[in-house]
Design an enzyme around this catalytic site. Structure first.
Site, PDB file in Angstrom:
ATOM      1  CG  HIS A  77      -1.996   1.013   1.228  1.00 37.20           C
ATOM      2  ND1 HIS A  77      -1.738   2.358   1.394  1.00 37.20           N
ATOM      3  CD2 HIS A  77      -3.342   0.908   1.045  1.00 37.20           C
ATOM      4  CE1 HIS A  77      -2.879   3.028   1.329  1.00 37.20           C
ATOM      5  NE2 HIS A  77      -3.867   2.179   1.115  1.00 37.20           N
ATOM      6  N   PRO A 125      -5.682  -3.372   0.862  1.00 36.51           N
ATOM      7  CG  PRO A 125      -4.900  -5.251  -0.302  1.00 36.51           C
ATOM      8  CD  PRO A 125      -5.769  -4.022  -0.451  1.00 36.51           C
ATOM      9  CD  GLU A 126       0.574  -2.206   5.354  1.00 35.52           C
ATOM     10  OE1 GLU A 126      -0.429  -1.485   5.324  1.00 35.52           O
ATOM     11  OE2 GLU A 126       1.714  -1.765   5.635  1.00 35.52           O
ATOM     12  CB  ALA A 127       1.420  -6.196   0.859  1.00 37.41           C
ATOM     13  NE  ARG A 171       0.269   1.330   5.764  1.00 40.92           N
ATOM     14  CZ  ARG A 171       1.249   1.638   6.601  1.00 40.92           C
ATOM     15  NH1 ARG A 171       1.600   2.895   6.767  1.00 40.92           N
ATOM     16  NH2 ARG A 171       1.891   0.697   7.265  1.00 40.92           N
TER      17      ARG A 171
END
Ligand code: DMJ
Length: 653
Positions: free
Chosen positions: A473, A521-523, A545
């Site tokens: 992200h 999502p974060e990644a 974020r």
């Protein structure tokens, strides 16, 4: 037991049967004079006496050298004491008795002369030892001591300058110029105005709840309705207040800004025994205070920013000048994250100080801040880069790269951002930064940027030459960066950089759109048959974020393509639906789940970045125009430092 004053020595028993006429029983030190002569002691007793005596001598000698005032002692104060008073305090002897006492007086004078002579010799020896000690210190690697000395001298000069200029006044020669576009006009389109008002309401909700349940603490836990502290800031408090200041200002939330300013004045404290992340404290606190100063002109923010900047300086006391990641701001002792490859500092951390430190020099009149970050640049430019790429790890002692891992997401990201912004913030005079940025982007394009079979452009991670087809992200900020840098790219590449930016924005939007909650999502991965989807449970979270929204904001400014506002609005709706809880906003643990599992943290960057970028996305371009303001990596706007002869009016044309 013999008579007289006796002290047991460690309770150790003497040799069985005694001997040499010593008192029987335990080893004892006789204090009463004349009870026994030295040569009457047993061997162990003599040894102990010798030890005590030599310890005493060492202590005296050490005290002369190492007590804080010892240089003063050695340089004369001690030795220029008046001579010792005459041994005899009684009035001078009556005539006739002179002869009787003459012998002893002469002896006293002679003793005094001898005493003076030996003192002079001792003094000479001490001075020589001190000179040698200083020489040794000066030869330490990296001239650390020299740096420390120079830093101290400069800070002392500055403080003297500030004192002379009078408390509460600006340092001489420093300019505060009225901010340009610090507050914008209302958008003409009522639909846009309504959306912008909604975002302001979100900010108010986040702020009010923080104020109600966690005022003065770093962050809010909106489910438990209490404060949340992160060890990134050590004992420094008020991260949300400082991070939110400029957002409150540009949203014209005047009462809230006033409360925040009062808190900073009365409570923001850096004289704490705290080990902090130099990077986090710099981007959130130094950046936040500088922005608040430039937007409001309030002196307290300038003063606090400089005070904190000074506290961070010892982080640079390494053999290379590459700063430590962690610093105890009381002791000035630094170290690196224990997990970082071979004791390395992190590229995204030491490479994300430049903008704030250049401005610290601007507002303090002290060049030391700028010198520290320019030195980082020098060290980097001396190193070979594998395939033109910058590894994430650099050892501050050896000046060598650690593991050859390269990322434009976590551990690398804002280093690249700050190269471009250093050039832009210098009114496009910092040619070195410009070259470093465009060279780095070239290497990233060649080695890291790929297109999926479904046509999505992504930036992979590089591990010693092997690609991991994962995009974080965090990496999504690059859409905004490529758009911002498009104009300065070689003329045949401008269009290409904008296209690249738009493609990254599309990919990142897809990463949101392919989830249940429409939050990213974060990644997300591009392997094993998936595209732009998180496959590992520990990569499915979203912690409020800003990077994707940041990219929409830049692309909106440069293209005015309505899809960016539309995508931004989708994010607003998702935030309202899944992250808004009774007392603020919270991250979620799995964006693919149908019901949110809240992580119960309202991150300070939600107020500093996410809500600010959303607000700017629905504002006219004259609010914080990009030709005048450079956003630090925490979205704190800093003004472009105009070339000597350029005025703000000329720069606006
Ligand atoms: C922020 O603190 C900054 O943007 C930083 O550069 C990286 N990430 C967080 C928000 O995601």
């Amino acid at each position: 037991m013999p008579g007289g004053s006796l002290l047991p020595l460690g309770g150790g028993a003497g040799p069985p049967g005694g001997g040499g006429g010593s008192a029987g029983g335990a080893g004892l030190l006789l204090l009463a004079p004349g009870v026994r002569k030295l040569w009457g002691f047993r061997l162990t007793e003599k040894f102990v006496l010798l030890l005590v005596f030599s310890g005493f001598i060492t202590l005296c000698f050490g005290a002369i050298f190492f007590l804080p005032d010892s240089p003063k002692l050695l340089s004369g104060v001690f030795f220029q004491q008046p001579p010792p008073p005459p041994l005899q305090r009684s009035p001078p002897p009556p005539a006739g008795e002179e002869q009787q006492h003459g012998g002893s007086l002469a002896r006293v004078r002679e003793e005094q002369q001898q005493h003076g002579g030996s003192l002079a010799r001792i003094r000479e020896e001490h001075e020589r030892a001190l000179r040698e000690a200083k020489d040794t210190l000066n030869r330490l690697p990296g001239d650390i001591q020299g740096d420390i000395r120079r830093d101290k001298e400069r800070l002392a000069r500055d403080r003297a300058g500030a004192a002379a200029a009078g408390a509460g006044k600006q340092l001489p020669g420093r300019v505060f110029r009225p901010p340009l576009g610090a507050v914008g006009k209302e958008p003409a389109d009522p639909a846009v105005r309504e959306k912008r008002d909604k975002i302001k309401e979100m900010m108010k909700f986040a702020w009010d709840n923080y104020k109600r349940y966690a005022w003065g603490l770093n962050e809010l836990k909106p489910v438990q309705k209490q404060g949340h502290s992160s060890n990134l800031f050590g004992n420094i408090q008020g991260a949300t207040i400082v991070d939110a200041l400029d957002t409150l200002h540009i949203m014209e939330m005047k009462d809230e800004f006033k409360d925040a300013k009062e808190w900073v004045e009365k409570n923001l404290e850096f004289n704490v025994n705290a080990e902090v992340s130099v990077f986090e404290v710099n981007i959130r606190f130094v950046g936040g205070l500088l922005s608040a100063y430039y937007l409001s002109g309030e002196e307290v923010f300038r003063r606090k920013a400089v005070e904190l900047g000074e506290k961070l300086l010892p982080a640079f006391n390494t053999p290379t000048g590459i700063p430590w990641a962690l610093l105890n701001i009381k002791s000035g002792i630094g170290r690196n994250w224990p997990w970082a490859s071979g004791g390395s500092s992190i590229l995204a951390e030491f490479g994300t100080l430049h903008l704030e430190f250049i401005h610290l020099s601007q507002v303090s009149g002290n060049p030391i801040f700028a010198e520290k970050v320019m030195n980082i640049r020098k060290v980097l430019n001396r190193l070979d880069k594998p395939q033109g790429l910058f590894p994430n790890y650099l050892n501050p002692n050896s000046g060598q790269w650690g593991q050859h891992h390269v990322s434009v997401g976590g551990l690398g990201d804002s280093f690249y951002e700050y190269l471009l912004k250093a050039w832009l913030m210098s009114d496009k005079t910092d040619e070195e930064a410009k070259k470093m940025y465009y060279d780095a982007v070239q290497a990233i394009e060649t080695h890291l940027i790929r297109k999926s079979s479904g046509g999505l452009t992504y930036i992979a991670e590089w591990k010693g030459g092997l690609l991991e087809h994962k995009m974080g992200h965090l990496t999504c900020f690059t859409g905004g960066m490529f758009a911002l840098g498009a104009d300065g790219a070689p003329s045949d590449k401008t269009g290409h950089h904008i296209e690249l930016a738009a493609e990254i924005a599309r990919t990142c939007h897809e990463s949101y759109d392919r989830t249940t909650m429409k939050l990213g999502p974060e990644a997300f991965r591009f392997d094993g048959g998936v595209e732009a989807i998180a496959t590992r449970q520990n990569e499915k979270y979203y912690i409020l974020r800003p990077e994707v929204i940041e990219t929409y904001m830049y692309l909106w400014r440069f293209t005015h393509d309505p899809k960016y506002r539309q995508w931004g609005w989708e994010a607003v709706q998702a935030l309202e639906k899944y992250c808004r809880v009774e007392a603020g906003y919270s991250g979620v643990r799995d964006v693919y789940a149908s019901h949110p599992n809240h992580d119960d943290v309202q991150q300070s960057f939600y107020l500093a970045e996410t809500l600010k970028y959303l607000y700017l996305l629905f504002s006219d371009d004259d609010l914080l125009p990009l030709e005048h303001w450079i956003f630090n990596t925490e979205a704190h706007p800093l003004p472009v430092v105009l070339k000597g002869d350029r005025t703000i009016e000329a720069a606006s044309k």
